[in-house]
Design an enzyme around this catalytic site. Structure first.
Site, PDB file in Angstrom:
ATOM      1  N   THR A   5      -0.568   6.917  -0.530  1.00 36.86           N
ATOM      2  CA  THR A   5       0.594   6.416   0.199  1.00 36.86           C
ATOM      3  C   THR A   5       0.984   7.329   1.345  1.00 36.86           C
ATOM      4  OG1 THR A   5       2.103   7.565  -1.312  1.00 36.86           O
ATOM      5  CG2 THR A   5       1.543   5.279  -1.861  1.00 36.86           C
TER       6      THR A   5
ATOM      7  N   ASN B 263       3.931   9.099   2.827  1.00 36.53           N
ATOM      8  CA  ASN B 263       5.265   9.560   2.424  1.00 36.53           C
ATOM      9  C   ASN B 263       6.078   9.758   3.707  1.00 36.53           C
ATOM     10  OD1 ASN B 263       7.490  10.931   1.450  1.00 36.53           O
ATOM     11  ND2 ASN B 263       6.330  12.166  -0.006  1.00 36.53           N
TER      12      ASN B 263
ATOM     13  N   GLU C 121       7.633   5.571   0.287  1.00 38.77           N
ATOM     14  CA  GLU C 121       6.189   5.695   0.353  1.00 38.77           C
ATOM     15  C   GLU C 121       5.561   4.324   0.552  1.00 38.77           C
ATOM     16  OE1 GLU C 121       4.377   8.445  -2.575  1.00 38.77           O
ATOM     17  OE2 GLU C 121       6.412   8.610  -3.388  1.00 38.77           O
TER      18      GLU C 121
END
Length: 312
Positions: free
Chosen positions: A212, A214, A260
């Site tokens: 992901t 962030n 995220e």
């Protein structure tokens, strides 16, 4: 479109213009009616259109600590206004000194001396000047003296969002805070967006097979309620379907609240240090802690499939 920060940025030879004033956070569908009318009126008169807004939000100066969550940063508002055909955006630094300007002084210093207003377009509840003492009636009264017209536009659109309440930035913030991003999107006329720089996190998503981005969101950003959402991740102009997680990551006893975004089916994407935008389309489920990593992975697979379907 020209962008000015402060009265001193306005060109010395600036002529007559059509002006609208407001915070215009989110540039939602009600705001779009007022701004659109200002653009229309300016074109009919053959003069430029100007939107006047403020930074920081006036409430933060008048009541420190009360800064509302922002639906859009100033650069995003300017982009949206440019899309509506606005010729110039003036961002006025809202200082304690500026907040002391009487309504009459505000009109003279901003509308008359600098922007040479030919017409001013506002909503019915527009207030301005020290202690918000100025209103549309007073603005109109001064127009007779300073040779500008005032036109009032009803900005109160309604729909399903918020149970049929009139669209407003306050209602939009409430829906975002509750996780009703679909309702917020109805008011905005587009998905709610948060922006920021991609920073390194614990990298657990990468370890679980779902790397992901962030996102370190901008100050005062209106971040949706904790949960999983379908939407899009945009980087360098490329818009990618995404599964978005907002929360503290209770599976791993996290404390810090994060945003995220997993770009669905994208491999080898490196976004560290880059400015990105995350658009929230729909709420999928609330934040949860699972009995095992296996259960978490099963839930993540379902989330991604649902997000894939919603963004298709």
């Amino acid at each position: 479109m020209q962008r000015w920060h402060g009265l001193e940025d306005i060109p010395q030879d600036w002529g007559r213009s059509v002006v609208t004033i407001g915070s215009y956070d989110g540039v939602h569908r009600g705001h779009q009616l007022i701004i659109g009318r200002a653009v229309e009126r300016a074109r009919a008169l053959g003069v430029p259109s100007v939107v006047v807004t403020f930074d920081p939000h006036p409430s933060e100066v008048v009541r420190p600590g009360s800064h509302p969550p922002l639906l859009a940063p100033h650069h995003r508002r300017a982009e949206l206004m440019a899309g509506l055909g606005v010729d110039a955006v003036l961002v006025l630094p809202f200082t304690p000194e500026f907040s002391q300007l009487s309504p009459a002084d505000f009109v003279v210093k901003v509308l008359v001396d600098k922007l040479h207003a030919r017409a001013v377009i506002e909503g019915p509840n527009f207030r301005f000047g020290h202690k918000a003492a100025g209103n549309v009636a007073f603005l109109t009264e001064l127009g007779a003296t300073y040779d500008y017209e005032v036109e009032v536009v009803d900005l109160y659109v309604t729909g399903e969002a918020g149970g049929g309440q009139p669209f407003s930035s306050t209602l939009t913030r409430k829906l975002v805070a509750e996780g009703d991003v679909a309702g917020a999107g109805e008011i905005l006329g587009r998905p709610h967006r948060v922006e920021g720089i991609v920073v390194r996190g614990a990298q657990r998503g990468r370890e679980l097979g779902y790397p992901t981005a962030n996102v370190d969101t901008l100050p005062h950003t209106a971040v949706p309620a904790d949960g999983v959402y379908a939407g899009w991740l945009t980087a360098d102009g490329e818009r990618m379907p995404a599964a978005i997680s907002v929360g503290t990551n209770p599976q791993f006893d996290g404390k810090e609240r994060t945003v995220e975004a997993y770009a669905i089916d994208r491999v080898g994407l490196d976004l560290y240090g880059r400015q990105v935008a995350v658009d929230f389309l729909a709420y999928v489920r609330g934040q949860a802690k699972f009995a095992s990593i296996e259960e978490l992975l099963e839930a993540m697979a379902r989330d991604v499939q649902r997000c894939r379907e919603l963004t298709a």
